[in-house]
Structure formats: structure tokens, C-alpha cells
Scaffold this motif. Sequence first.
Motif, PDB file in Angstrom:
ATOM      1  N   GLN A   1       2.003  -4.765  -1.082  1.00  0.00           N
ATOM      2  CA  GLN A   1       3.413  -5.328  -0.427  1.00  0.00           C
ATOM      3  C   GLN A   1       4.074  -5.094  -0.772  1.00  0.00           C
ATOM      4  OE1 GLN A   1       3.751  -4.724   3.191  1.00  0.00           O
ATOM      5  NE2 GLN A   1       0.849  -5.022   3.219  1.00  0.00           N
ATOM      6  N   ASP A   2       3.945  -4.807  -2.240  1.00  0.00           N
ATOM      7  CA  ASP A   2       5.292  -4.659  -3.900  1.00  0.00           C
ATOM      8  C   ASP A   2       5.003  -3.131  -3.700  1.00  0.00           C
ATOM      9  OD1 ASP A   2       5.299  -8.044  -4.142  1.00  0.00           O
ATOM     10  OD2 ASP A   2       3.749  -6.706  -5.607  1.00  0.00           O
ATOM     11  N   ALA A   3       6.818  -2.826  -3.367  1.00  0.00           N
ATOM     12  CA  ALA A   3       7.486  -1.581  -3.792  1.00  0.00           C
ATOM     13  C   ALA A   3       6.774  -1.140  -5.050  1.00  0.00           C
ATOM     14  CB  ALA A   3       8.411  -1.431  -3.194  1.00  0.00           C
ATOM     15  N   MET A   4       6.830  -0.020  -4.350  1.00  0.00           N
ATOM     16  CA  MET A   4       6.570   0.961  -6.110  1.00  0.00           C
ATOM     17  C   MET A   4       7.679   2.075  -6.108  1.00  0.00           C
ATOM     18  SD  MET A   4       4.178  -0.411  -7.692  1.00  0.00           S
ATOM     19  CE  MET A   4       4.300  -1.754  -7.175  1.00  0.00           C
ATOM     20  N   ARG A   5       7.611   2.193  -7.519  1.00  0.00           N
ATOM     21  CA  ARG A   5       8.442   3.252  -7.900  1.00  0.00           C
ATOM     22  C   ARG A   5       8.372   4.995  -8.215  1.00  0.00           C
ATOM     23  NH1 ARG A   5      11.533   1.418 -12.012  1.00  0.00           N
ATOM     24  NH2 ARG A   5       9.578   0.360 -12.773  1.00  0.00           N
ATOM     25  N   GLU A   6       8.624   5.945  -7.438  1.00  0.00           N
ATOM     26  CA  GLU A   6       8.038   7.608  -7.584  1.00  0.00           C
ATOM     27  C   GLU A   6       8.724   7.507  -8.979  1.00  0.00           C
ATOM     28  OE1 GLU A   6       7.530  11.775  -5.181  1.00  0.00           O
ATOM     29  OE2 GLU A   6       8.822   9.931  -4.196  1.00  0.00           O
ATOM     30  N   GLY A   7       7.743   8.813  -9.479  1.00  0.00           N
ATOM     31  CA  GLY A   7       8.205   9.106 -10.777  1.00  0.00           C
ATOM     32  C   GLY A   7       8.299   8.068 -12.035  1.00  0.00           C
ATOM     33  N   VAL A   8       8.036   7.335 -11.321  1.00  0.00           N
ATOM     34  CA  VAL A   8       7.703   5.688 -12.275  1.00  0.00           C
ATOM     35  C   VAL A   8       6.491   5.421 -12.608  1.00  0.00           C
ATOM     36  CG1 VAL A   8       8.520   3.521 -13.774  1.00  0.00           C
ATOM     37  CG2 VAL A   8      10.245   4.764 -12.823  1.00  0.00           C
ATOM     38  N   ASP A   9       5.492   5.295 -10.835  1.00  0.00           N
ATOM     39  CA  ASP A   9       4.518   4.246 -10.980  1.00  0.00           C
ATOM     40  C   ASP A   9       3.817   4.776 -10.168  1.00  0.00           C
ATOM     41  OD1 ASP A   9       5.318   1.602 -12.080  1.00  0.00           O
ATOM     42  OD2 ASP A   9       6.811   1.579  -9.612  1.00  0.00           O
ATOM     43  N   TYR A  10       4.432   6.071  -9.228  1.00  0.00           N
ATOM     44  CA  TYR A  10       3.449   6.774  -8.991  1.00  0.00           C
ATOM     45  C   TYR A  10       3.880   8.577  -8.917  1.00  0.00           C
ATOM     46  CZ  TYR A  10       5.620   6.168  -4.769  1.00  0.00           C
ATOM     47  OH  TYR A  10       6.857   6.130  -3.815  1.00  0.00           O
ATOM     48  N   GLU A  11       3.292   9.618  -8.864  1.00  0.00           N
ATOM     49  CA  GLU A  11       3.928  10.910  -8.155  1.00  0.00           C
ATOM     50  C   GLU A  11       2.858  11.424  -7.007  1.00  0.00           C
ATOM     51  OE1 GLU A  11       6.290  12.399  -9.578  1.00  0.00           O
ATOM     52  OE2 GLU A  11       5.731  11.550 -12.001  1.00  0.00           O
ATOM     53  N   VAL A  12       3.810  12.977  -6.259  1.00  0.00           N
ATOM     54  CA  VAL A  12       3.188  13.002  -5.048  1.00  0.00           C
ATOM     55  C   VAL A  12       3.129  14.289  -4.990  1.00  0.00           C
ATOM     56  CG1 VAL A  12       3.287  13.027  -2.409  1.00  0.00           C
ATOM     57  CG2 VAL A  12       4.935  11.276  -3.587  1.00  0.00           C
ATOM     58  N   ASP A  13       1.261  14.983  -5.203  1.00  0.00           N
ATOM     59  CA  ASP A  13       1.274  16.079  -4.584  1.00  0.00           C
ATOM     60  C   ASP A  13       1.706  16.704  -3.480  1.00  0.00           C
ATOM     61  OD1 ASP A  13       0.196  18.605  -4.120  1.00  0.00           O
ATOM     62  OD2 ASP A  13      -1.469  18.775  -5.556  1.00  0.00           O
ATOM     63  N   LEU A  14       2.875  16.826  -2.737  1.00  0.00           N
ATOM     64  CA  LEU A  14       3.315  17.938  -1.416  1.00  0.00           C
ATOM     65  C   LEU A  14       2.528  19.142  -1.021  1.00  0.00           C
ATOM     66  CD1 LEU A  14       6.632  17.855  -2.291  1.00  0.00           C
ATOM     67  CD2 LEU A  14       5.624  15.295  -1.433  1.00  0.00           C
ATOM     68  N   ALA A  15       1.723  19.450  -1.530  1.00  0.00           N
ATOM     69  CA  ALA A  15       0.256  20.339  -1.405  1.00  0.00           C
ATOM     70  C   ALA A  15      -0.690  19.610  -0.785  1.00  0.00           C
ATOM     71  CB  ALA A  15       0.658  21.352  -2.498  1.00  0.00           C
ATOM     72  N   ARG A  16      -0.951  18.909  -1.404  1.00  0.00           N
ATOM     73  CA  ARG A  16      -1.967  18.346  -0.714  1.00  0.00           C
ATOM     74  C   ARG A  16      -2.389  16.446   0.206  1.00  0.00           C
ATOM     75  NH1 ARG A  16      -5.984  17.400  -5.495  1.00  0.00           N
ATOM     76  NH2 ARG A  16      -4.512  17.000  -6.640  1.00  0.00           N
ATOM     77  N   GLY A  17      -1.206  16.134  -0.683  1.00  0.00           N
ATOM     78  CA  GLY A  17      -1.240  14.600   0.302  1.00  0.00           C
ATOM     79  C   GLY A  17      -1.451  13.727  -0.719  1.00  0.00           C
ATOM     80  N   VAL A  18      -2.278  14.199  -1.818  1.00  0.00           N
ATOM     81  CA  VAL A  18      -2.481  13.513  -3.508  1.00  0.00           C
ATOM     82  C   VAL A  18      -1.337  12.670  -3.539  1.00  0.00           C
ATOM     83  CG1 VAL A  18      -4.122  13.295  -4.531  1.00  0.00           C
ATOM     84  CG2 VAL A  18      -4.579  14.755  -2.430  1.00  0.00           C
ATOM     85  N   VAL A  19      -1.615  11.007  -4.030  1.00  0.00           N
ATOM     86  CA  VAL A  19      -0.576  10.566  -4.966  1.00  0.00           C
ATOM     87  C   VAL A  19      -1.286  10.200  -6.285  1.00  0.00           C
ATOM     88  CG1 VAL A  19       0.717   9.672  -2.930  1.00  0.00           C
ATOM     89  CG2 VAL A  19      -1.171   8.236  -3.523  1.00  0.00           C
ATOM     90  N   SER A  20      -1.267  10.675  -7.295  1.00  0.00           N
ATOM     91  CA  SER A  20      -1.393   9.267  -8.277  1.00  0.00           C
ATOM     92  C   SER A  20      -0.198   8.293  -9.047  1.00  0.00           C
ATOM     93  CB  SER A  20      -2.019  10.510  -9.257  1.00  0.00           C
ATOM     94  OG  SER A  20      -2.645  11.835  -8.663  1.00  0.00           O
ATOM     95  N   PHE A  21      -1.355   7.304  -8.884  1.00  0.00           N
ATOM     96  CA  PHE A  21      -0.652   6.634  -9.600  1.00  0.00           C
ATOM     97  C   PHE A  21      -0.478   6.375 -11.155  1.00  0.00           C
ATOM     98  CE2 PHE A  21      -1.519   4.234  -5.581  1.00  0.00           C
ATOM     99  CZ  PHE A  21      -0.488   3.337  -5.753  1.00  0.00           C
ATOM    100  N   VAL A  22       0.317   5.972 -12.107  1.00  0.00           N
ATOM    101  CA  VAL A  22       0.168   6.402 -13.390  1.00  0.00           C
ATOM    102  C   VAL A  22      -0.978   5.299 -13.881  1.00  0.00           C
ATOM    103  CG1 VAL A  22       1.467   5.590 -15.914  1.00  0.00           C
ATOM    104  CG2 VAL A  22       2.600   6.661 -13.871  1.00  0.00           C
ATOM    105  N   ALA A  23      -1.398   4.347 -14.135  1.00  0.00           N
ATOM    106  CA  ALA A  23      -2.512   2.636 -13.950  1.00  0.00           C
ATOM    107  C   ALA A  23      -2.783   3.035 -12.926  1.00  0.00           C
ATOM    108  CB  ALA A  23      -1.451   2.026 -14.350  1.00  0.00           C
ATOM    109  N   PRO A  24      -4.400   2.780 -12.793  1.00  0.00           N
ATOM    110  CA  PRO A  24      -5.364   2.579 -11.910  1.00  0.00           C
ATOM    111  C   PRO A  24      -5.249   1.296 -11.275  1.00  0.00           C
ATOM    112  CG  PRO A  24      -6.525   2.264 -14.091  1.00  0.00           C
ATOM    113  CD  PRO A  24      -5.178   2.976 -14.062  1.00  0.00           C
ATOM    114  N   PRO A  25      -4.571   1.019  -9.413  1.00  0.00           N
ATOM    115  CA  PRO A  25      -4.387  -0.223  -9.207  1.00  0.00           C
ATOM    116  C   PRO A  25      -5.646  -0.925  -8.869  1.00  0.00           C
ATOM    117  CG  PRO A  25      -4.024   1.518  -7.521  1.00  0.00           C
ATOM    118  CD  PRO A  25      -4.331   2.127  -8.671  1.00  0.00           C
ATOM    119  N   PRO A  26      -5.146  -2.448  -9.836  1.00  0.00           N
ATOM    120  CA  PRO A  26      -6.866  -2.904  -9.736  1.00  0.00           C
ATOM    121  C   PRO A  26      -7.578  -3.352  -8.556  1.00  0.00           C
ATOM    122  CG  PRO A  26      -4.199  -4.690 -10.568  1.00  0.00           C
ATOM    123  CD  PRO A  26      -4.234  -3.004  -9.663  1.00  0.00           C
TER     124      PRO A  26
END
Length: 210
Positions: A141-166
Motif C-alpha cells: 500500500q506504499d506508493a512507488m514512483r515511476e522512473g525511480v522505483d520502477y519502469e513500465v513496458d507499454l508493449a507487454r504490460g510488464v513492470v520492472s522494479f529497480v530492486a526486487p520487492p521483499p
Amino acid sequence: MNFHEVRFPASLSFGSVGGPERRTDIVTLANGFEERNTPWAHSRRRYDAGLGMRSLDDIETMISFFEARQGQMFGFRWKDWSDYKSGSATADVDHGDQVIARGDGECTEFQLVKTYSSGGVSYVRPITKPVLGTVRLGLDQDAMREGVDYEVDLARGVVSFVAPPPEQVEITAGFEFDVPVRFDTDKIQTSVASFQAGDVPNVPVVEVRV
């Protein structure tokens, strides 16, 4: 895959008719009972783009879009006005709308999904075409920031975190999305006279797997 990352004009898809389609094989046994089975894990959506045409300018826009896609050759994005948000149709997108996964401490990539529930049964739909600038992610429930905490692949619908979630951390997401589709015909027949009389052309559109 032959796909153009361009959306069919949303003003023309508004007013179209369509929705999900399932395929079910039904065998009636000698005792009258039925056996039902489906070869599809996911539904497939169909629409009629012709019903959104309101003027001759709309017809011209639609024909240009059809020609640029070379008929059925190239897929494109479609806004389904009845189902294009992760949450309620009348609510703003929120990072807590959908639970998409739980962290394992190693994986950094996750598929966006939308869950449909009724009567204690749920169906999980992969979302492959999120809309630019609408994806919101959260960890417990803690909001993350796009471009800082994660990126989005708009062609596949896959989100990539900079660091793996615990481990066991709930990964949530909110987003708007399009449906990947193609024209389901290689010809469009229009008549100015019939259109002005209220007879719109039939322009079938069908969802494609990506």
C-alpha cells in the motif's frame, strides 16, 4: 508480431458494440447430463467499429486508419469504453486497485493483471497494453514512483522494479489499458447515400493474443 502501437481513435470507438467472447465445447450424454470444456484459458473480445461513425469525416478517418494497418495485417490498440480501468469505471486510478503478485526477494519483473470476481470465483486477465502515464504501483500500500522505483513496458504490460520487492510483500497496481486488436476483415464497404440515411458500415474488430 505485426503490431502498431497506435490507438484506434477513441472518439470513434465510443459508441461501438462489443465485449468478451468465450468458447465452450458442450457434449450431451445419453442420460441427459452435459460435459462442458473450454480450450481457451482467456476470453477474446470482439467489437464493431462501424457503430461509432457519426459523420463523413469519421468515415474518412476510419478508412485512413484501416489503410495504414493494411487491413488485417497489423494489430493496434483499442479503447474499450466499458472496461479500460483497473478499478471502478467511475473512480480514479489508484495504486491499490489490483494485487498483481507477491514479492519473493528475487524477481523484479511482474505482469500487470486485472481480476474479475463474482460468487467466490475469480478470473485473472493479463493486461498487455497499459496506457502511457497511467500506471501506478504500490508495495504493501506504499506508493512507488515511476522512473525511480520502477519502469513500465507499454508493449507487454510488464513492470520492472529497480530492486526486487521483499518476500511476501503485496505488489499492487492501478492503470488504464487498451485491448490489442486487429480488423477482422480485409474490406470495408461504405456508401455515402446509405450512411446519410442512417445505415453505418460494418467494421468488425477482434482481440489478438500478444
